[in-house]
Design a protein around this motif. Structure first.
Motif, PDB file in Angstrom:
ATOM      1  N   ALA A  80       8.007 -20.815 -35.745  1.00 43.54           N
ATOM      2  CA  ALA A  80       8.258 -20.439 -34.353  1.00 43.54           C
ATOM      3  C   ALA A  80       9.746 -20.446 -34.030  1.00 43.54           C
ATOM      4  CB  ALA A  80       7.500 -21.377 -33.412  1.00 43.54           C
ATOM      5  N   SER A  81      10.501 -21.372 -34.618  1.00 42.40           N
ATOM      6  CA  SER A  81      11.934 -21.464 -34.329  1.00 42.40           C
ATOM      7  C   SER A  81      12.672 -20.215 -34.778  1.00 42.40           C
ATOM      8  CB  SER A  81      12.522 -22.699 -35.006  1.00 42.40           C
ATOM      9  OG  SER A  81      12.303 -22.659 -36.409  1.00 42.40           O
ATOM     10  N   GLN A  82      12.179 -19.488 -35.783  1.00 44.33           N
ATOM     11  CA  GLN A  82      12.835 -18.268 -36.230  1.00 44.33           C
ATOM     12  C   GLN A  82      12.734 -17.151 -35.196  1.00 44.33           C
ATOM     13  OE1 GLN A  82      10.753 -18.333 -40.278  1.00 44.33           O
ATOM     14  NE2 GLN A  82      12.775 -17.572 -40.845  1.00 44.33           N
ATOM     15  N   LEU A  83      11.774 -17.251 -34.312  1.00 43.88           N
ATOM     16  CA  LEU A  83      11.601 -16.258 -33.254  1.00 43.88           C
ATOM     17  C   LEU A  83      12.148 -16.739 -31.920  1.00 43.88           C
ATOM     18  CD1 LEU A  83       7.959 -15.044 -34.034  1.00 43.88           C
ATOM     19  CD2 LEU A  83      10.135 -14.062 -34.792  1.00 43.88           C
ATOM     20  N   GLY A  84      12.918 -17.830 -31.936  1.00 42.75           N
ATOM     21  CA  GLY A  84      13.457 -18.363 -30.692  1.00 42.75           C
ATOM     22  C   GLY A  84      12.458 -19.128 -29.868  1.00 42.75           C
ATOM     23  N   GLY A 140       9.678 -25.511 -31.351  1.00 46.15           N
ATOM     24  CA  GLY A 140       8.823 -26.084 -32.375  1.00 46.15           C
ATOM     25  C   GLY A 140       8.898 -25.321 -33.684  1.00 46.15           C
ATOM     26  N   ASN A 141       8.177 -25.826 -34.684  1.00 47.52           N
ATOM     27  CA  ASN A 141       8.159 -25.228 -36.020  1.00 47.52           C
ATOM     28  C   ASN A 141       6.745 -24.826 -36.449  1.00 47.52           C
ATOM     29  OD1 ASN A 141      10.986 -25.457 -36.627  1.00 47.52           O
ATOM     30  ND2 ASN A 141      10.678 -27.655 -36.906  1.00 47.52           N
ATOM     31  N   HIS A 174       0.767 -22.362 -26.213  1.00 50.08           N
ATOM     32  CA  HIS A 174       1.890 -22.946 -25.475  1.00 50.08           C
ATOM     33  C   HIS A 174       3.235 -22.467 -26.005  1.00 50.08           C
ATOM     34  CE1 HIS A 174       1.535 -25.643 -28.967  1.00 50.08           C
ATOM     35  NE2 HIS A 174       2.810 -25.937 -28.759  1.00 50.08           N
ATOM     36  N   LEU A 175       3.261 -21.766 -27.134  1.00 47.13           N
ATOM     37  CA  LEU A 175       4.519 -21.264 -27.686  1.00 47.13           C
ATOM     38  C   LEU A 175       4.786 -19.811 -27.318  1.00 47.13           C
ATOM     39  CD1 LEU A 175       4.526 -22.764 -31.306  1.00 47.13           C
ATOM     40  CD2 LEU A 175       5.622 -23.663 -29.249  1.00 47.13           C
ATOM     41  N   LEU A 176       3.742 -19.020 -27.195  1.00 45.05           N
ATOM     42  CA  LEU A 176       3.917 -17.591 -26.969  1.00 45.05           C
ATOM     43  C   LEU A 176       4.268 -17.304 -25.516  1.00 45.05           C
ATOM     44  CD1 LEU A 176       0.896 -16.208 -29.017  1.00 45.05           C
ATOM     45  CD2 LEU A 176       3.253 -16.585 -29.774  1.00 45.05           C
TER      46      LEU A 176
END
Length: 280
Positions: free
Chosen positions: A123-127, A130-131, A160-162
């Motif tokens: 997830a961190s690669q897409l800004g 979390g990982n 919760h990430l998207l």
């Protein structure tokens, strides 16, 4: 009686107390800046600062990478031919989105029609915070009547990430007479800045570059109610700061200047002499 001279007192105070004057000027500048920001907010719609990541930022983060696939990494035409759209539900229980996005996929050698690129990234690669693992698939599809291509993004990850506040439009369903996707590549992300030709001993790769276009419709903006509340708070804050500056000016103008009233006996006699001569 001593005459009150506010202008002279203020000038003397400014020359004798530069730190206090500098601090007051800073407060005045801040008050003016808040008023200008309030005026700007009344004439423009502002982005919501509480939204850490929206679709524009997600796509921009994805466009910072190249998608590189080995020559033998395709899933194959048989499996690819069965793709007609996203599954109705992610088997892992994660949120799955299938959206048409302003993202252009480019390549030097591979055809860019009816192509899918699949990868799993942190997830961190897409800004995103979390990982956690996020599944990403890009579909380059043909427009109706052969009018170019468009890109659909299928993304699956924890809800919760998207970014779910403002979504791109749904990808249109595939028509029955449209040929299915020809190739599905399993790809890896490589930084665009450091991308270079693969080593001679490595198998040949097909690399795809990405280019995102900022879409104002995908930026979450403040509502009119939120902007009204923010404008009222800015007005109140600037009013308090201006009031402090006014009180400071009044204090400096009414305060007796030590230059003109050094405090010796002669000056005290001049300042305290009676209005009427006692001999008359």
């Amino acid at each position: 009686m001593c005459a009150c001279q506010p202008g002279v007192n203020l000038r003397d105070y400014v020359s004798l107390h530069p730190p206090e004057v500098t601090f007051s000027l800073c407060l005045l500048s801040l008050a003016v800046s808040l008023l200008c920001l309030r005026f700007y907010g009344q004439t423009h719609t502002l982005p919501n600062p509480d939204i850490a990541t929206d679709w524009n930022r997600l796509l921009a983060s994805l466009a910072e990478f190249q998608l590189c696939a080995d020559a033998n990494s395709s899933v194959g035409a048989a499996e690819a031919a069965s793709w007609t759209g996203p599954p109705p539900q992610d088997p892992t229980g994660d949120t799955l989105l299938h959206r048409r996005v302003p993202l252009v996929v480019g390549a030097a050698s591979a055809p860019l029609e009816e192509l899918s690129l699949h990868t799993a990234v942190a997830a961190s690669q897409l800004g995103l915070p979390g990982n956690a693992s996020v599944s990403v698939t890009l579909h380059v599809l043909s427009e109706a009547e052969g009018k170019g291509t468009y890109t659909c993004l299928t993304i699956s990850g924890p809800a919760h990430l998207l970014p779910l506040d403002l979504l791109p439009p749904e990808c249109p369903p595939r028509a029955a007479n449209v040929p299915p996707t020809t190739t599905v590549h399993l790809v890896t992300l490589t930084p665009s800045s450091g991308a270079g030709p693969p080593p001679a001993a490595a198998p040949p790769q097909s690399c795809f570059s990405l280019q995102s276009t900022h879409d104002p419709a995908l930026t979450v903006m403040l509502t009119q109610e939120d902007q009204a509340v923010a404008g009222r708070h800015l007005l109140e804050s600037s009013g308090c700061l201006l009031g402090v500056c006014l009180l400071f000016c009044l204090y400096a103008s009414l305060r007796r200047s030590p230059r003109r009233h050094p405090g010796n006996a002669a000056d005290r006699h001049i300042c305290t002499q009676p209005l009427v001569d006692p001999d008359h």
